[in-house]
Design a protein around this motif. Structure first.
Motif, PDB file in Angstrom:
ATOM      1  N   GLN A   1       0.961  -1.716   0.008  1.00 12.58           N
ATOM      2  CA  GLN A   1       0.055   0.111  -0.354  1.00 12.58           C
ATOM      3  C   GLN A   1       1.160   0.671   0.092  1.00 12.58           C
ATOM      4  O   GLN A   1       2.336   1.168   0.047  1.00 12.58           O
ATOM      5  CB  GLN A   1      -1.356   0.307   1.321  1.00 12.58           C
ATOM      6  CG  GLN A   1      -0.267   0.210   2.533  1.00 12.58           C
ATOM      7  CD  GLN A   1      -1.121   0.365   3.901  1.00 12.58           C
ATOM      8  OE1 GLN A   1      -1.937  -0.447   3.603  1.00 12.58           O
ATOM      9  NE2 GLN A   1      -0.542   0.935   4.861  1.00 12.58           N
TER      10      GLN A   1
ATOM     11  N   ILE B   1       3.322   4.592  -0.044  1.00 12.61           N
ATOM     12  CA  ILE B   1       3.894   4.720  -1.307  1.00 12.61           C
ATOM     13  C   ILE B   1       4.941   3.370  -1.976  1.00 12.61           C
ATOM     14  O   ILE B   1       5.132   3.825  -2.660  1.00 12.61           O
ATOM     15  CB  ILE B   1       5.178   5.546  -0.797  1.00 12.61           C
ATOM     16  CG1 ILE B   1       4.423   7.188  -0.074  1.00 12.61           C
ATOM     17  CG2 ILE B   1       6.567   5.467  -1.040  1.00 12.61           C
ATOM     18  CD1 ILE B   1       5.354   7.992   1.295  1.00 12.61           C
TER      19      ILE B   1
ATOM     20  N   ASP C   1       5.794  -7.579   1.718  1.00 11.99           N
ATOM     21  CA  ASP C   1       5.207  -7.007   2.572  1.00 11.99           C
ATOM     22  C   ASP C   1       5.228  -7.991   3.350  1.00 11.99           C
ATOM     23  O   ASP C   1       4.759  -9.023   3.445  1.00 11.99           O
ATOM     24  CB  ASP C   1       4.067  -6.041   1.949  1.00 11.99           C
ATOM     25  CG  ASP C   1       3.559  -5.038   2.285  1.00 11.99           C
ATOM     26  OD1 ASP C   1       3.274  -3.635   2.226  1.00 11.99           O
ATOM     27  OD2 ASP C   1       2.998  -5.356   3.778  1.00 11.99           O
TER      28      ASP C   1
ATOM     29  N   ASN D   1      11.412   0.511   2.014  1.00 11.20           N
ATOM     30  CA  ASN D   1      10.721   1.323   2.122  1.00 11.20           C
ATOM     31  C   ASN D   1      10.036   0.942   3.104  1.00 11.20           C
ATOM     32  O   ASN D   1       9.317   1.996   3.802  1.00 11.20           O
ATOM     33  CB  ASN D   1       9.672   1.378   0.795  1.00 11.20           C
ATOM     34  CG  ASN D   1       8.693   2.481   1.031  1.00 11.20           C
ATOM     35  OD1 ASN D   1       7.965   3.358   1.272  1.00 11.20           O
ATOM     36  ND2 ASN D   1       6.665   1.612   0.981  1.00 11.20           N
TER      37      ASN D   1
ATOM     38  N   TYR E   1      11.072   7.335  15.834  1.00  9.86           N
ATOM     39  CA  TYR E   1      10.569   6.994  14.492  1.00  9.86           C
ATOM     40  C   TYR E   1      11.329   8.101  14.226  1.00  9.86           C
ATOM     41  O   TYR E   1      12.390   8.247  12.604  1.00  9.86           O
ATOM     42  CB  TYR E   1       9.543   7.237  13.704  1.00  9.86           C
ATOM     43  CG  TYR E   1       8.898   7.613  12.352  1.00  9.86           C
ATOM     44  CD1 TYR E   1       8.923   6.498  11.498  1.00  9.86           C
ATOM     45  CD2 TYR E   1       9.027   8.809  12.142  1.00  9.86           C
ATOM     46  CE1 TYR E   1       8.929   6.756  10.681  1.00  9.86           C
ATOM     47  CE2 TYR E   1       8.558   8.869  10.694  1.00  9.86           C
ATOM     48  CZ  TYR E   1       8.484   7.812  10.049  1.00  9.86           C
ATOM     49  OH  TYR E   1       8.020   7.478   8.407  1.00  9.86           O
TER      50      TYR E   1
ATOM     51  N   LYS F   1      14.698   6.791  11.438  1.00  9.31           N
ATOM     52  CA  LYS F   1      15.207   7.815  10.144  1.00  9.31           C
ATOM     53  C   LYS F   1      16.212   8.911  10.054  1.00  9.31           C
ATOM     54  O   LYS F   1      17.120   8.370   8.994  1.00  9.31           O
ATOM     55  CB  LYS F   1      13.674   8.724   9.551  1.00  9.31           C
ATOM     56  CG  LYS F   1      12.988   7.969   9.471  1.00  9.31           C
ATOM     57  CD  LYS F   1      12.393   7.191   8.209  1.00  9.31           C
ATOM     58  CE  LYS F   1      11.090   6.751   7.780  1.00  9.31           C
ATOM     59  NZ  LYS F   1      10.637   5.736   7.158  1.00  9.31           N
TER      60      LYS F   1
ATOM     61  N   GLY G   1       7.798  14.152   2.497  1.00  2.53           N
ATOM     62  CA  GLY G   1       7.614  14.696   3.478  1.00  2.53           C
ATOM     63  C   GLY G   1       6.155  14.609   4.053  1.00  2.53           C
ATOM     64  O   GLY G   1       5.916  12.757   4.462  1.00  2.53           O
TER      65      GLY G   1
ATOM     66  N   THR H   1      -1.206   8.563   2.066  1.00  4.49           N
ATOM     67  CA  THR H   1      -1.788   7.258   2.815  1.00  4.49           C
ATOM     68  C   THR H   1      -1.791   6.770   3.545  1.00  4.49           C
ATOM     69  O   THR H   1      -2.335   7.998   4.475  1.00  4.49           O
ATOM     70  CB  THR H   1      -0.089   6.757   2.460  1.00  4.49           C
ATOM     71  OG1 THR H   1       0.812   6.570   3.842  1.00  4.49           O
ATOM     72  CG2 THR H   1       1.044   7.501   0.881  1.00  4.49           C
TER      73      THR H   1
HETATM   74  N1  NAD Z   1       3.468   8.706   4.234  1.00  4.07           N
HETATM   75  C1  NAD Z   1       4.166   9.900   4.916  1.00  4.07           C
HETATM   76  O1  NAD Z   1       3.603  11.078   4.762  1.00  4.07           O
HETATM   77  C2  NAD Z   1       5.621   9.926   4.820  1.00  4.07           C
HETATM   78  C3  NAD Z   1       6.569  10.230   5.374  1.00  4.07           C
HETATM   79  C4  NAD Z   1       7.265  10.293   5.295  1.00  4.07           C
HETATM   80  C5  NAD Z   1       7.866   9.489   5.258  1.00  4.07           C
HETATM   81  N2  NAD Z   1       7.724   8.105   5.033  1.00  4.07           N
HETATM   82  C6  NAD Z   1       8.031   6.802   4.235  1.00  4.07           C
HETATM   83  O2  NAD Z   1       7.156   6.336   3.431  1.00  4.07           O
HETATM   84  C7  NAD Z   1       7.436   5.082   3.317  1.00  4.07           C
HETATM   85  C8  NAD Z   1       6.168   4.279   2.935  1.00  4.07           C
HETATM   86  O3  NAD Z   1       5.352   5.060   3.740  1.00  4.07           O
HETATM   87  P1  NAD Z   1       3.617   5.204   3.887  1.00  4.07           P
HETATM   88  O4  NAD Z   1       2.894   6.235   3.961  1.00  4.07           O
HETATM   89  O5  NAD Z   1       3.924   4.272   2.774  1.00  4.07           O
HETATM   90  O6  NAD Z   1       3.222   3.841   4.846  1.00  4.07           O
HETATM   91  P2  NAD Z   1       2.171   2.807   4.794  1.00  4.07           P
HETATM   92  O7  NAD Z   1       1.585   2.545   6.591  1.00  4.07           O
HETATM   93  O8  NAD Z   1       0.422   3.430   4.106  1.00  4.07           O
HETATM   94  O9  NAD Z   1       2.656   1.282   4.185  1.00  4.07           O
HETATM   95  C9  NAD Z   1       4.076   0.713   4.928  1.00  4.07           C
HETATM   96  C10 NAD Z   1       3.514  -0.724   4.500  1.00  4.07           C
HETATM   97  O10 NAD Z   1       4.992  -1.885   4.965  1.00  4.07           O
HETATM   98  C11 NAD Z   1       4.203  -2.295   5.021  1.00  4.07           C
HETATM   99  N3  NAD Z   1       4.909  -2.962   6.401  1.00  4.07           N
HETATM  100  C12 NAD Z   1       4.708  -2.611   7.522  1.00  4.07           C
HETATM  101  N4  NAD Z   1       6.114  -2.760   8.733  1.00  4.07           N
HETATM  102  C13 NAD Z   1       6.153  -4.644   8.285  1.00  4.07           C
HETATM  103  C14 NAD Z   1       7.146  -5.044   8.805  1.00  4.07           C
HETATM  104  N5  NAD Z   1       7.687  -5.343   8.939  1.00  4.07           N
HETATM  105  N6  NAD Z   1       7.486  -5.905   7.427  1.00  4.07           N
HETATM  106  C15 NAD Z   1       6.610  -6.317   5.726  1.00  4.07           C
HETATM  107  N7  NAD Z   1       6.093  -4.832   5.644  1.00  4.07           N
HETATM  108  C16 NAD Z   1       5.686  -4.186   6.324  1.00  4.07           C
HETATM  109  C17 NAD Z   1       2.537  -2.083   6.001  1.00  4.07           C
HETATM  110  O11 NAD Z   1       2.183  -3.443   5.977  1.00  4.07           O
HETATM  111  C18 NAD Z   1       2.361  -1.525   4.260  1.00  4.07           C
HETATM  112  O12 NAD Z   1       1.367  -2.098   3.689  1.00  4.07           O
HETATM  113  C19 NAD Z   1       8.179   4.195   4.711  1.00  4.07           C
HETATM  114  O13 NAD Z   1       9.580   4.597   4.829  1.00  4.07           O
HETATM  115  C20 NAD Z   1       7.586   5.656   5.928  1.00  4.07           C
HETATM  116  O14 NAD Z   1       8.491   5.819   6.986  1.00  4.07           O
HETATM  117  C21 NAD Z   1       6.300   8.164   4.949  1.00  4.07           C
END
Ligand code: NAD
Length: 254
Positions: A17, A19, A38, A87, A152, A156, A183, A187
């Motif tokens: 899901q 990013i 995942d 990711n 967190y 990071k 940023g 999601t």
């Molecule tokens: N959404 C934001 O605003 C944002 C901002 C900055 C950074 N990020 C970074 O972007 C990346 C993706 O974020 P997102 O918003 O898409 O998150 P999300 O929570 O929507 O998706 C994360 C996915 O990772 C999977 N996951 C989590 N832990 C896991 C594990 N232990 N093993 C296997 N799969 C696992 C989850 O099942 C999920 O499908 C992350 O590294 C997050 O820190 C997101």
């Protein structure tokens, strides 16, 4: 027409899901074979089933043996690994004084240790072939912080340091290692305790209305995926250990 990643073997963690899903779709659209990882079996299978050439690995990135199997079988089947995108990550939203050691350990295990492990598994194969790309997804919380995300933010920050360290160490093997720093991206992760953070009055008034985010809106997952594609593609050649910030300008404002 040839895609920008035609025939490349790409591995994307957290592909179920958000990013990670957008990266998997974008890579596949450019002709890549996508190995999606995942822990959420349903979402991962649904994403991979919609791609032309993809393999779903419904495993937890902190399960070292499962990750080892995934990488070995990928190399056996496809002959190598061209691109790794680290990711998958999690976040607790807890005051630092209430954060448990278990929460701290879990955050570091998923967000940093698993990035290290996957990079190690990929690099061993990439070194043999003398090329490769590793892209780590960090966060603006590593640069400028809000409250409640101590573990967190620390994880990071570690990702950015790891990116630079791997960049230096793997450069002699023509393996480029870079980070993308999102940023506020719309999601499922931006839904905290049932509230979509990009839809709150605070967000509308301060981040969008008064342009704390100069571009005046949250980002979309595909807008991060496009930057990851650049880092994975042949357009990126003379760049390693760097971070590309994709935040609509958030971190350049006071
Ligand atoms: N959404 C934001 O605003 C944002 C901002 C900055 C950074 N990020 C970074 O972007 C990346 C993706 O974020 P997102 O918003 O898409 O998150 P999300 O929570 O929507 O998706 C994360 C996915 O990772 C999977 N996951 C989590 N832990 C896991 C594990 N232990 N093993 C296997 N799969 C696992 C989850 O099942 C999920 O499908 C992350 O590294 C997050 O820190 C997101």
């Amino acid at each position: 027409m040839m895609g920008r990643l035609q025939g490349r073997v790409t591995m994307v963690t957290g592909a179920g899901q958000g990013i990670g899903e957008a990266i998997a779709r974008r890579f596949a659209g450019e002709g890549a074979v996508v190995i999606g990882i995942d822990r959420n079996v349903e979402t991962l299978k649904a994403v991979c089933a919609a791609l032309p050439e993809a393999v779903a690995w419904p495993i937890d990135v902190t399960d070292h043996q499962a990750m080892e199997r995934c990488f070995s079988q990928t190399v056996e089947r496809f002959g190598g690994i061209d691109v790794l995108v680290n990711n998958a990550a999690i976040s607790y939203y807890v005051p630092v004084v209430d954060t448990t050691l278990a929460q701290w350990h879990e955050t570091l295990a998923v967000n940093l240790e698993a990035y290290f492990l996957a990079a190690q598994l990929a690099a061993r194969r990439m070194i043999e072939r003398g090329c490769g790309r590793i892209i780590n997804v960090a966060s603006t919380q590593a640069i400028a912080c809000e409250p409640l995300v101590g573990a967190y933010a620390a994880s990071k920050g570690g990702v950015l340091a790891l990116t630079r360290s791997l960049g230096v160490e793997l450069a002699p093997y023509n393996i480029l290692v870079n980070a993308v720093v999102p940023g506020c991206i719309h999601t499922p992760m931006s839904v905290i305790n049932g509230i979509d953070e990009t839809q709150t009055e605070l967000f509308k008034e301060w981040y969008a209305g008064r342009r704390k985010i100069p571009l005046g809106r949250p980002g979309e997952p595909h807008e991060v995926a496009g930057v990851v594609l650049f880092l994975a593609s042949d357009d990126c050649q003379y760049m390693t250990g760097q971070m590309l910030v994709v935040d609509g300008g958030l971190t350049i404002t006071f």
